[in-house]
Scaffold this motif. Sequence first.
Motif, PDB file in Angstrom:
ATOM      1  N   GLU A  27       0.807  -1.222   0.000  1.00  0.00           N
ATOM      2  CA  GLU A  27       0.000   0.000   0.000  1.00  0.00           C
ATOM      3  C   GLU A  27       0.838   1.269   0.000  1.00  0.00           C
ATOM      4  OE1 GLU A  27      -4.135   1.520   2.174  1.00  0.00           O
ATOM      5  OE2 GLU A  27      -2.700   0.319   3.328  1.00  0.00           O
ATOM      6  N   ALA A  28       2.137   1.178   0.241  1.00  0.00           N
ATOM      7  CA  ALA A  28       2.989   2.367   0.288  1.00  0.00           C
ATOM      8  C   ALA A  28       4.413   1.980  -0.075  1.00  0.00           C
ATOM      9  CB  ALA A  28       2.950   2.994   1.683  1.00  0.00           C
ATOM     10  N   ASP A  29       5.194   2.971  -0.498  1.00  0.00           N
ATOM     11  CA  ASP A  29       6.593   2.715  -0.837  1.00  0.00           C
ATOM     12  C   ASP A  29       7.436   2.470   0.406  1.00  0.00           C
ATOM     13  OD1 ASP A  29       5.582   3.528  -3.368  1.00  0.00           O
ATOM     14  OD2 ASP A  29       7.576   4.190  -3.958  1.00  0.00           O
ATOM     15  N   CYS A  30       6.990   2.982   1.560  1.00  0.00           N
ATOM     16  CA  CYS A  30       7.657   2.740   2.849  1.00  0.00           C
ATOM     17  C   CYS A  30       6.693   2.045   3.795  1.00  0.00           C
ATOM     18  CB  CYS A  30       8.071   4.064   3.500  1.00  0.00           C
ATOM     19  SG  CYS A  30       9.475   4.879   2.757  1.00  0.00           S
ATOM     20  N   GLU A  31       7.240   1.524   4.873  1.00  0.00           N
ATOM     21  CA  GLU A  31       6.406   1.123   5.999  1.00  0.00           C
ATOM     22  C   GLU A  31       6.187   2.379   6.842  1.00  0.00           C
ATOM     23  OE1 GLU A  31       5.370  -1.778   5.383  1.00  0.00           O
ATOM     24  OE2 GLU A  31       6.963  -2.127   3.938  1.00  0.00           O
ATOM     25  N   ILE A  32       4.926   2.655   7.166  1.00  0.00           N
ATOM     26  CA  ILE A  32       4.549   3.909   7.826  1.00  0.00           C
ATOM     27  C   ILE A  32       4.061   3.594   9.238  1.00  0.00           C
ATOM     28  CG2 ILE A  32       3.100   5.973   7.690  1.00  0.00           C
ATOM     29  CD1 ILE A  32       2.801   5.373   4.668  1.00  0.00           C
ATOM     30  N   ILE A  33       4.721   4.189  10.220  1.00  0.00           N
ATOM     31  CA  ILE A  33       4.428   3.895  11.624  1.00  0.00           C
ATOM     32  C   ILE A  33       4.073   5.193  12.361  1.00  0.00           C
ATOM     33  CG2 ILE A  33       5.367   2.924  13.773  1.00  0.00           C
ATOM     34  CD1 ILE A  33       7.406   1.437  11.903  1.00  0.00           C
ATOM     35  N   GLU A  34       2.955   5.174  13.042  1.00  0.00           N
ATOM     36  CA  GLU A  34       2.594   6.339  13.862  1.00  0.00           C
ATOM     37  C   GLU A  34       3.637   6.497  14.967  1.00  0.00           C
ATOM     38  OE1 GLU A  34      -1.535   6.756  15.046  1.00  0.00           O
ATOM     39  OE2 GLU A  34      -2.090   5.215  13.584  1.00  0.00           O
ATOM     40  N   ILE A  70      16.611   6.181  -1.302  1.00  0.00           N
ATOM     41  CA  ILE A  70      16.004   7.367  -0.687  1.00  0.00           C
ATOM     42  C   ILE A  70      14.642   7.671  -1.304  1.00  0.00           C
ATOM     43  CG2 ILE A  70      16.264   9.888  -0.486  1.00  0.00           C
ATOM     44  CD1 ILE A  70      19.344   9.311  -0.360  1.00  0.00           C
ATOM     45  N   SER A  71      14.468   7.310  -2.573  1.00  0.00           N
ATOM     46  CA  SER A  71      13.252   7.642  -3.311  1.00  0.00           C
ATOM     47  C   SER A  71      11.979   7.131  -2.626  1.00  0.00           C
ATOM     48  CB  SER A  71      13.346   7.077  -4.726  1.00  0.00           C
ATOM     49  OG  SER A  71      12.163   7.314  -5.456  1.00  0.00           O
ATOM     50  N   ASP A  72      12.058   5.977  -1.951  1.00  0.00           N
ATOM     51  CA  ASP A  72      10.874   5.436  -1.281  1.00  0.00           C
ATOM     52  C   ASP A  72      10.330   6.396  -0.226  1.00  0.00           C
ATOM     53  OD1 ASP A  72      10.679   3.086  -2.707  1.00  0.00           O
ATOM     54  OD2 ASP A  72      11.865   1.919  -1.294  1.00  0.00           O
ATOM     55  N   VAL A  73      11.233   7.016   0.526  1.00  0.00           N
ATOM     56  CA  VAL A  73      10.814   7.982   1.555  1.00  0.00           C
ATOM     57  C   VAL A  73      10.162   9.197   0.891  1.00  0.00           C
ATOM     58  CG1 VAL A  73      11.635   9.551   3.362  1.00  0.00           C
ATOM     59  CG2 VAL A  73      12.521   7.210   3.235  1.00  0.00           C
ATOM     60  N   LEU A  74      10.721   9.637  -0.223  1.00  0.00           N
ATOM     61  CA  LEU A  74      10.167  10.795  -0.926  1.00  0.00           C
ATOM     62  C   LEU A  74       8.777  10.495  -1.480  1.00  0.00           C
ATOM     63  CD1 LEU A  74      13.354  11.999  -2.853  1.00  0.00           C
ATOM     64  CD2 LEU A  74      12.595  12.541  -0.525  1.00  0.00           C
ATOM     65  N   ALA A  75       8.567   9.260  -1.937  1.00  0.00           N
ATOM     66  CA  ALA A  75       7.253   8.881  -2.466  1.00  0.00           C
ATOM     67  C   ALA A  75       6.192   8.871  -1.381  1.00  0.00           C
ATOM     68  CB  ALA A  75       7.334   7.512  -3.135  1.00  0.00           C
ATOM     69  N   ASP A 138       4.823  14.558   8.481  1.00  0.00           N
ATOM     70  CA  ASP A 138       3.617  14.884   9.241  1.00  0.00           C
ATOM     71  C   ASP A 138       2.360  14.504   8.463  1.00  0.00           C
ATOM     72  OD1 ASP A 138       3.905  16.735   7.243  1.00  0.00           O
ATOM     73  OD2 ASP A 138       3.479  18.483   8.471  1.00  0.00           O
ATOM     74  N   LYS A 139       2.529  14.166   7.161  1.00  0.00           N
ATOM     75  CA  LYS A 139       1.399  13.784   6.317  1.00  0.00           C
ATOM     76  C   LYS A 139       1.869  12.726   5.318  1.00  0.00           C
ATOM     77  CE  LYS A 139      -1.952  15.472   2.936  1.00  0.00           C
ATOM     78  NZ  LYS A 139      -2.321  16.583   2.018  1.00  0.00           N
ATOM     79  N   PRO A 140       1.698  11.450   5.668  1.00  0.00           N
ATOM     80  CA  PRO A 140       2.197  10.402   4.773  1.00  0.00           C
ATOM     81  C   PRO A 140       1.359  10.243   3.506  1.00  0.00           C
ATOM     82  CG  PRO A 140       1.033   9.418   6.618  1.00  0.00           C
ATOM     83  CD  PRO A 140       1.094  10.898   6.892  1.00  0.00           C
ATOM     84  N   LEU A 141       2.043  10.004   2.402  1.00  0.00           N
ATOM     85  CA  LEU A 141       1.388   9.658   1.146  1.00  0.00           C
ATOM     86  C   LEU A 141       1.498   8.158   0.940  1.00  0.00           C
ATOM     87  CD1 LEU A 141       2.646  12.440  -1.301  1.00  0.00           C
ATOM     88  CD2 LEU A 141       0.286  12.060  -0.571  1.00  0.00           C
ATOM     89  N   MET A 142       0.414   7.557   0.467  1.00  0.00           N
ATOM     90  CA  MET A 142       0.436   6.131   0.173  1.00  0.00           C
ATOM     91  C   MET A 142       0.042   5.922  -1.291  1.00  0.00           C
ATOM     92  SD  MET A 142      -0.887   4.213   3.638  1.00  0.00           S
ATOM     93  CE  MET A 142      -2.582   4.742   3.611  1.00  0.00           C
ATOM     94  N   ARG A 143       0.173   4.693  -1.739  1.00  0.00           N
ATOM     95  CA  ARG A 143      -0.272   4.363  -3.090  1.00  0.00           C
ATOM     96  C   ARG A 143      -1.788   4.354  -3.172  1.00  0.00           C
ATOM     97  NH1 ARG A 143       3.886  -0.812  -3.578  1.00  0.00           N
ATOM     98  NH2 ARG A 143       5.820   0.417  -3.688  1.00  0.00           N
ATOM     99  N   SER A 144      -2.439   4.062  -2.085  1.00  0.00           N
ATOM    100  CA  SER A 144      -3.894   4.131  -2.003  1.00  0.00           C
ATOM    101  C   SER A 144      -4.303   5.555  -1.636  1.00  0.00           C
ATOM    102  CB  SER A 144      -4.420   3.153  -0.955  1.00  0.00           C
ATOM    103  OG  SER A 144      -3.904   3.493   0.325  1.00  0.00           O
ATOM    104  N   GLY A 145      -5.600   5.846  -1.757  1.00  0.00           N
ATOM    105  CA  GLY A 145      -6.114   7.162  -1.389  1.00  0.00           C
ATOM    106  C   GLY A 145      -6.686   7.949  -2.537  1.00  0.00           C
ATOM    107  N   ALA A 146      -6.453   7.478  -3.773  1.00  0.00           N
ATOM    108  CA  ALA A 146      -6.948   8.179  -4.959  1.00  0.00           C
ATOM    109  C   ALA A 146      -8.333   7.658  -5.352  1.00  0.00           C
ATOM    110  CB  ALA A 146      -5.971   8.011  -6.112  1.00  0.00           C
ATOM    111  N   SER A 147      -8.989   8.382  -6.241  1.00  0.00           N
ATOM    112  CA  SER A 147     -10.337   8.031  -6.700  1.00  0.00           C
ATOM    113  C   SER A 147     -10.437   8.200  -8.207  1.00  0.00           C
ATOM    114  CB  SER A 147     -11.385   8.925  -6.012  1.00  0.00           C
ATOM    115  OG  SER A 147     -11.299   8.838  -4.613  1.00  0.00           O
ATOM    116  N   GLU A 148     -11.452   7.593  -8.760  1.00  0.00           N
ATOM    117  CA  GLU A 148     -11.775   7.790 -10.171  1.00  0.00           C
ATOM    118  C   GLU A 148     -11.829   9.291 -10.485  1.00  0.00           C
ATOM    119  OE1 GLU A 148     -15.867   7.810 -12.802  1.00  0.00           O
ATOM    120  OE2 GLU A 148     -15.789   6.683 -10.925  1.00  0.00           O
TER     121      GLU A 148
END
Length: 332
Positions: A27-34, A70-75, A138-148
């Motif tokens: 679901e994301a280029d990185c593992e995202i942990i709160e 490094i690119s994964d963190v930027l994504a 402070d605001k993670p981007l994931m591969r999911s979250g987009a819509s038609e």
Amino acid sequence: MLNEKQSIQAICSILAKGGTQLNKPFEADCEIIEWGDKFLLFTIDGFSAEDKFRENDPFILGYNLSVAAISDVLACGGKPLYYSHSLVISKEWDEKFLNEFTKGIKHSLQKFKINFIGGDFGTAEQWSYTAVVLGETDKPLMRSGASEGDLLYLSGSIGAGNFEAMMNIYSDNKLLAPFLNTYKIKLIPRLAESAFIKKYASSCIDTSDGLCHSLIHLANCNQTGFLVENIPYHNIAQKAAKLLRKPVEMLMIAECGEYELLFTVPKKNEAEFLADTEKSFLKFYKIGVLTKDQNFLLKKEKNILDLNHFDISARDFNNVKDYINTLQNLLK
């Protein structure tokens, strides 16, 4: 034999994730942990000769491998903070090669103020390189979250990675002689672009596996299709492909990516995004839209190319040229 995705799914079914991790597998280029009031970003990425980076310039090889990690963190819309690696050198590497390789890594880390915190070392017949990068956002981007209807944008041109692969695979082709030593590809870490787009983007992925695979992955994560056109191909890569009589679309379909950011912007946010882009002096390329039907389509002049059959991997072939010929035949 299991393919890469099936292998990962099998492992994840046993090693269940938990705690404060935000993302699911793939679901994301990185593992995202709160992590308190922010999010910790963790990525680990492995490279070897099969990734087809040229090895004739160790400084650029080291630089490109570190930028790719490094690119994964930027994504994920993050700021890279700490970097570690496990380096296994080939027995053919001498001290000069190792020093230049390490200087290439150092150059990328110093340029972007990322701290190196140690690692591991070994020797084998073939080199391999594994990098670990920690970042925060402070605001993670994931591969999911987009819509038609969300619009597809790129942070740069497409084809630099597959140009590197061409120079590697066809290094004995005399037609490519003018390119081999004249053009050296240095990947571009999109730190400024990453910080800018997270205000507007609904999803993001890097093009590490090539644009086509990244588009398909992004669409699958959001249960949509896509229609793309006006792909900004890398100028030198286009010339090399033409000399080899390869369709220009090979630069987006083959798997050696250029680590650009592929992201979506909701239609309602596009006007503000474009206005702020102009003020920022950054450049982005609009290439298409996510669609309701789950078809993967590339518009080329008056023709529509169906990309549904292009989600194949070079790892499934014993010979990389068989993989290339299969892709080329699919493009006919």
